[in-house]
Design a protein around this motif. Structure first.
Motif, PDB file in Angstrom:
ATOM      1  N   LEU A   1      -1.418   8.829 -14.130  1.00 47.14           N
ATOM      2  CA  LEU A   1      -2.256   8.523 -14.680  1.00 47.14           C
ATOM      3  C   LEU A   1      -3.560   9.903 -15.013  1.00 47.14           C
ATOM      4  N   ILE A   2      -3.973  10.857 -15.666  1.00 47.67           N
ATOM      5  CA  ILE A   2      -4.176  11.802 -16.561  1.00 47.67           C
ATOM      6  C   ILE A   2      -5.941  11.175 -16.523  1.00 47.67           C
ATOM      7  N   ALA A   3      -6.512  11.566 -16.123  1.00 48.69           N
ATOM      8  CA  ALA A   3      -8.062  11.066 -15.959  1.00 48.69           C
ATOM      9  C   ALA A   3      -8.791  11.904 -16.828  1.00 48.69           C
ATOM     10  N   ASN A   4      -8.460  12.137 -18.127  1.00 49.35           N
ATOM     11  CA  ASN A   4      -9.409  14.195 -18.265  1.00 49.35           C
ATOM     12  C   ASN A   4      -9.024  14.619 -19.771  1.00 49.35           C
ATOM     13  N   ARG A   5      -9.351  15.075 -20.099  1.00 47.23           N
ATOM     14  CA  ARG A   5      -8.412  15.189 -21.763  1.00 47.23           C
ATOM     15  C   ARG A   5      -8.565  16.722 -22.319  1.00 47.23           C
ATOM     16  N   GLY A   6      -8.340  17.113 -23.431  1.00 44.97           N
ATOM     17  CA  GLY A   6      -8.006  18.645 -22.991  1.00 44.97           C
ATOM     18  C   GLY A   6      -7.179  19.854 -23.153  1.00 44.97           C
ATOM     19  N   GLU A   7      -7.226  20.179 -21.732  1.00 40.41           N
ATOM     20  CA  GLU A   7      -6.187  21.750 -21.537  1.00 40.41           C
ATOM     21  C   GLU A   7      -6.030  21.126 -20.547  1.00 40.41           C
ATOM     22  N   ILE A   8      -6.824  21.125 -19.615  1.00 40.26           N
ATOM     23  CA  ILE A   8      -6.467  20.706 -18.471  1.00 40.26           C
ATOM     24  C   ILE A   8      -5.984  19.016 -17.847  1.00 40.26           C
ATOM     25  N   ALA A   9      -5.956  18.468 -18.836  1.00 39.50           N
ATOM     26  CA  ALA A   9      -5.018  16.711 -19.256  1.00 39.50           C
ATOM     27  C   ALA A   9      -3.532  17.622 -19.579  1.00 39.50           C
ATOM     28  N   LEU A  10      -3.705  18.900 -20.725  1.00 42.52           N
ATOM     29  CA  LEU A  10      -1.895  19.169 -21.043  1.00 42.52           C
ATOM     30  C   LEU A  10      -1.763  19.413 -19.154  1.00 42.52           C
ATOM     31  N   ARG A  11      -2.542  20.119 -19.177  1.00 41.86           N
ATOM     32  CA  ARG A  11      -2.103  21.359 -18.055  1.00 41.86           C
ATOM     33  C   ARG A  11      -1.897  20.530 -16.997  1.00 41.86           C
ATOM     34  N   VAL A  12      -2.093  19.487 -16.329  1.00 42.38           N
ATOM     35  CA  VAL A  12      -1.398  18.480 -15.696  1.00 42.38           C
ATOM     36  C   VAL A  12      -0.258  18.032 -15.959  1.00 42.38           C
ATOM     37  N   LEU A  13       0.379  17.516 -17.241  1.00 43.18           N
ATOM     38  CA  LEU A  13       1.102  16.178 -17.479  1.00 43.18           C
ATOM     39  C   LEU A  13       2.489  17.860 -17.403  1.00 43.18           C
ATOM     40  N   ARG A  14       2.030  18.485 -17.685  1.00 46.89           N
ATOM     41  CA  ARG A  14       3.053  19.774 -17.897  1.00 46.89           C
ATOM     42  C   ARG A  14       3.401  20.103 -16.282  1.00 46.89           C
ATOM     43  N   ALA A  15       2.863  19.908 -15.080  1.00 47.01           N
ATOM     44  CA  ALA A  15       2.843  19.657 -13.873  1.00 47.01           C
ATOM     45  C   ALA A  15       3.900  19.031 -13.290  1.00 47.01           C
TER      46      ALA A  15
ATOM     47  N   LEU B   1       7.890  17.936 -12.112  1.00 46.60           N
ATOM     48  CA  LEU B   1       8.045  17.168 -11.207  1.00 46.60           C
ATOM     49  C   LEU B   1       9.265  15.932 -11.577  1.00 46.60           C
ATOM     50  N   GLY B   2       9.324  15.624 -12.444  1.00 43.77           N
ATOM     51  CA  GLY B   2       9.971  14.111 -12.780  1.00 43.77           C
ATOM     52  C   GLY B   2       8.835  13.303 -12.842  1.00 43.77           C
ATOM     53  N   ILE B   3       8.410  13.508 -12.762  1.00 42.76           N
ATOM     54  CA  ILE B   3       6.771  11.709 -12.550  1.00 42.76           C
ATOM     55  C   ILE B   3       6.743  11.588 -14.508  1.00 42.76           C
ATOM     56  N   GLN B   4       6.205   9.980 -14.348  1.00 39.96           N
ATOM     57  CA  GLN B   4       6.118  10.097 -15.125  1.00 39.96           C
ATOM     58  C   GLN B   4       4.586   9.532 -15.500  1.00 39.96           C
ATOM     59  N   THR B   5       4.531  10.072 -16.988  1.00 42.07           N
ATOM     60  CA  THR B   5       2.864  10.877 -17.290  1.00 42.07           C
ATOM     61  C   THR B   5       1.862   9.195 -17.985  1.00 42.07           C
ATOM     62  N   VAL B   6       0.877   8.924 -17.736  1.00 41.82           N
ATOM     63  CA  VAL B   6      -0.365   7.748 -18.651  1.00 41.82           C
ATOM     64  C   VAL B   6      -1.849   9.352 -18.844  1.00 41.82           C
TER      65      VAL B   6
ATOM     66  N   ALA C   1      -5.030  14.418 -29.847  1.00 38.63           N
ATOM     67  CA  ALA C   1      -5.532  15.176 -29.218  1.00 38.63           C
ATOM     68  C   ALA C   1      -3.368  15.427 -28.496  1.00 38.63           C
ATOM     69  N   MET C   2      -3.484  16.898 -28.042  1.00 46.44           N
ATOM     70  CA  MET C   2      -1.430  17.336 -27.921  1.00 46.44           C
ATOM     71  C   MET C   2      -1.684  16.958 -26.706  1.00 46.44           C
ATOM     72  N   HIS C   3      -2.700  15.765 -25.112  1.00 45.55           N
ATOM     73  CA  HIS C   3      -1.949  15.531 -24.561  1.00 45.55           C
ATOM     74  C   HIS C   3      -0.859  14.323 -24.638  1.00 45.55           C
ATOM     75  N   VAL C   4      -2.149  14.066 -25.602  1.00 42.56           N
ATOM     76  CA  VAL C   4      -1.067  11.855 -25.888  1.00 42.56           C
ATOM     77  C   VAL C   4      -0.574  12.410 -26.337  1.00 42.56           C
ATOM     78  N   ARG C   5       0.076  12.487 -27.565  1.00 40.62           N
ATOM     79  CA  ARG C   5       1.188  13.607 -28.633  1.00 40.62           C
ATOM     80  C   ARG C   5       2.246  13.862 -26.275  1.00 40.62           C
ATOM     81  N   LEU C   6       2.102  14.144 -25.932  1.00 38.89           N
ATOM     82  CA  LEU C   6       3.218  14.769 -25.253  1.00 38.89           C
ATOM     83  C   LEU C   6       3.149  13.733 -24.099  1.00 38.89           C
ATOM     84  N   ALA C   7       2.295  12.997 -23.340  1.00 38.04           N
ATOM     85  CA  ALA C   7       2.868  12.489 -22.761  1.00 38.04           C
ATOM     86  C   ALA C   7       3.530  10.695 -22.653  1.00 38.04           C
TER      87      ALA C   7
ATOM     88  N   SER D   1      -4.544  25.725 -23.700  1.00 44.16           N
ATOM     89  CA  SER D   1      -5.507  24.718 -24.117  1.00 44.16           C
ATOM     90  C   SER D   1      -4.459  23.673 -25.001  1.00 44.16           C
ATOM     91  N   GLY D   2      -5.331  23.221 -25.523  1.00 40.98           N
ATOM     92  CA  GLY D   2      -4.922  21.889 -26.073  1.00 40.98           C
ATOM     93  C   GLY D   2      -4.592  21.867 -27.239  1.00 40.98           C
TER      94      GLY D   2
END
Length: 447
Positions: free
Chosen positions: A6-20, A24-29, A39-45, A368-369
């Motif tokens: 689970l990524i407890a953040n927003r914006g570009e850093i949330a997207l950065r962690v989501l990509r990592a 690594l083949g890890i599911q994201t929330v 937001a972009m990270h919400v769309r991609l998770a 950027s997100g």
């Protein structure tokens, strides 16, 4: 390895962690406020959970809601990014109590380094050079005068629980000390709920140098070189580069070795940044940030190592993937923080982005997100993106940065892009000849 983070953040850093995580083949929330539903990270998770209304205290700082989101989705780890709860020891402790891994150091280490006075004591004990100053909090004016007389004026008074320049006042003479002490205490109490302050020697023209470190929690530590973060406005970083134009390889190895040994001796786990003021060849410890930094991409650019991958690996019990001798420094990198602000007054500029075009080409990275049509909410930090440029050397990096800035388009709101276009053409910046006061003096002259 973790199954779901689970990524407890927003914006570009949330997207950065989501990509990592995806690599690594890890599911994201991801969690989000109602203001960030698009937001972009919400769309991609893989999954998303709304945790509250726009205000941070009711959403991104709401520990109860974030833990509930972990339990609902089955997340076995939380990456906090930076800001919000990333350096909240209580949050780390609560996650541990729920058998959820906090991707970061222990709550105890967060507490130690979150208290500026205790952090300085710990740094001194670990062999890290510190700025001359009081051993602890200053409670009386008489004591403040004694310490100031011992270390010599000018001195700076700092909030023990502080950060971001709040609760910091300079006294150049004994006559200035009483007002500076009272003002710093008042600001500290209002900003942090703790009016404890301490005194340090004030350095006139230092650079801000920070060391990226990692520990495996079991007695091993490494450093990934330094970043120069001297271009600041009101103690907020604006432009960061690696390696520093002010250091040579011998100095880098010396301070890097000290910091790597310190995190190893501390038993520290995960990413950390040890920050220094640097003047006349000497390093003076300021603080340690127990999280990933906004400017971590410049370190990734010159080392080729993904620091978020490394965070996840260490937190999952896999240890460090590299030894110190494996870490090589290649070329030069610069990061510009693109904010939704007026480039002269720095007034926030929320609103709808009507056109968003990022630069490309060799050595260019944009974190950027945002996107065309995205509406920037007025509730959060104004950072909308980071431009990271890498070259074989600093000259090539600066040339590439100039070109990238010319290509970067953000319409519909005001941004700090014009400021960076000015800076990249400045002779002092081109020569790497600046300190932590340079940018504010430059902006004052421009006004």
């Amino acid at each position: 390895m973790f199954q779901k983070i689970l990524i407890a953040n927003r914006g570009e850093i949330a997207l950065r962690v989501l990509r990592a995580c995806k690599e690594l083949g890890i599911q994201t929330v991801v969690v989000h406020s109602t203001a960030d539903a698009d937001a972009m990270h919400v769309r991609l998770a893989d999954e998303s959970v709304c945790i509250g209304p726009p205000q941070s205290r009711d959403s991104y700082l709401n520990i109860h809601q974030i833990v509930a989101a972990c339990e609902i989705t089955g997340a076995d780890a939380v990456h906090p990014g930076y800001g919000f709860l990333s350096e909240n020891a209580k949050f780390a402790d609560i996650l541990a109590a729920h058998n959820i891994t906090f991707i970061g150091p222990s709550g105890d280490h967060i507490r130690i380094m979150g208290d500026k006075i205790e952090a300085k004591r710990t740094a001194k004990r670990l062999g890290i050079p510190v700025v001359p100053g009081s051993d602890g909090a200053i409670s009386e004016e008489k004591e403040a005068k004694r310490v100031a007389a011992e270390i010599g004026y000018p001195v700076i008074i700092k909030a023990s629980a502080g950060g971001g320049g709040r609760g910091m006042k300079v006294a150049r003479t004994e006559a200035d000390l009483e007002l500076a002490l009272q003002t710093a205490r008042s600001e500290a109490g209002a900003a942090f709920g703790d009016d404890a302050v301490y005194i340090e020697k004030y350095l006139e023209k230092p650079r801000h140098i920070e060391l990226q470190v990692f520990g495996d929690g079991a007695g091993r530590g490494v450093h990934f070189g330094e970043r120069d973060c001297s271009l600041q406005r009101r103690h907020q970083k604006v432009w960061e580069e690696a390696n520093s134009p002010a250091l040579n390889a011998e100095e880098r190895a010396r301070i890097g070795g000290i910091c790597a040994k310190a995190v190893a001796d501390l038993g520290y786990s995960g990413a950390g940044t040890i920050e220094f003021l640097y003047e006349d060849g000497e390093f003076y410890f300021i603080e340690m940030n127990t999280r990933l930094q906004v400017e971590h991409p410049v370190t990734e650019a010159i080392t080729g190592i993904d620091l978020v991958h490394e965070q996840i690996r260490v937190a999952s019990g896999g240890g460090l993937s590299v030894r110190q001798e494996d870490i090589k420094f290649n070329g030069h990198a610069i990061e510009c923080r693109i904010n939704a602000e007026d480039p002269r007054t720095f007034t926030p500029s929320p609103g709808t982005i009507t056109h968003f075009h990022t630069p490309g080409g060799l050595g260019i990275r944009v974190d950027s997100g945002v996107y065309s049509g995205y509406k920037i909410p007025p509730y959060y930090d104004s950072l909308i993106g980071k431009l990271i440029v890498h070259g074989r050397n600093r000259v090539e990096c600066m040339m590439r940065l100039r070109r990238a800035l010319d290509e970067f388009v953000v319409d519909g709101i005001k941004t700090t892009l014009p400021l960076f276009r000015d800076l990249v053409g400045n002779a002092d910046i081109a020569n790497g000849d600046y300190d932590i006061h340079w940018l504010e003096k430059y902006l004052a002259k421009e006004d």
